[in-house]
Scaffold this active site. Structure first.
Site, PDB file in Angstrom:
ATOM      1  N   SER A 139       0.856  -1.188   0.000  1.00  0.00           N
ATOM      2  CA  SER A 139       0.000   0.000   0.000  1.00  0.00           C
ATOM      3  C   SER A 139       0.889   1.233   0.000  1.00  0.00           C
ATOM      4  O   SER A 139       2.026   1.183   0.484  1.00  0.00           O
ATOM      5  CB  SER A 139      -0.886   0.002   1.246  1.00  0.00           C
ATOM      6  N   TYR A 153      -1.797  -1.805  10.358  1.00  0.00           N
ATOM      7  CA  TYR A 153      -1.902  -1.936   8.907  1.00  0.00           C
ATOM      8  C   TYR A 153      -0.705  -1.287   8.222  1.00  0.00           C
ATOM      9  O   TYR A 153      -0.062  -1.883   7.349  1.00  0.00           O
ATOM     10  CB  TYR A 153      -3.205  -1.311   8.405  1.00  0.00           C
TER      11      TYR A 153
END
Length: 180
Positions: A139, A153
């Site tokens: 990401s 995350y």
């Protein structure tokens, strides 16, 4: 058809990016192994493809990762593409003071350890097939951080990015050693 006669294993294929990748890979000619912790979702994705199987797999468990790769080789005789896509962003993932250790560990187990285990068992299969591709979903937060608190995350995707760089370094080193 860029993936004609290729076999792709996609984790997290039951929904989202994984499902869309499975649909695209199939359209491009690949046989697809749809791996997901949600067996029904994996089966639903596989049922939409020309040549596919569904495999229930929790990527945080070594035995499941080993089994999903074995299923690919047993059904299709090889593995050419390993797409480590499964991941979570837990609703209770917050800042460094409020995120629980349980949420941290679960996120790391799925997002980072899952990529490691996929590679641990998938890369030898790619080598047995004469080579192939590894795709790991990270990401932008791995490089920039997030606009909202999501410590586990963000850290897990940073781990995926670093691991992917290391895998490339290992492969390059391996190629050089085999040429000597």
């Amino acid at each position: 058809m860029r993936l004609k006669d290729k076999v792709a294993l996609i984790t997290g294929a039951g929904s989202g990016i994984g499902r869309q990748a499975a649909l695209l890979f199939s359209k491009e000619g690949a046989a697809v192994v749809c791996a997901d912790v949600n067996d029904k979702a994996a089966q639903d994705t596989a049922s939409q493809l020309k040549n596919a199987i569904a495999v229930k797999a929790d990527v945080a468990k070594a035995s499941d990762c080993e089994q999903m790769v074995a299923a690919a080789e047993k059904k299709f005789g090889k593995l050419n593409v390993l797409f480590n896509n499964a991941g979570i962003m837990h609703a209770k993932d917050d800042d460094s003071q409020t995120t629980s250790e349980e949420v941290w560990n679960l996120t790391m187990d799925i997002n980072a350890k899952g990529v490691f285990l996929g590679c641990k068992y998938g890369i030898p299969a790619l080598k047995r097939a004469g080579g192939g591709s590894v795709i790991n979903t990270a990401s932008f937060v791995a490089r920039m951080g997030a606009a909202t608190a999501q410590i586990a995350y963000t850290a897990s995707k940073g781990a995926v990015l670093a691991m992917t760089r290391e895998l490339r370094s290992e492969e390059h080193t391996s190629e050089l050693q085999s040429r000597q």
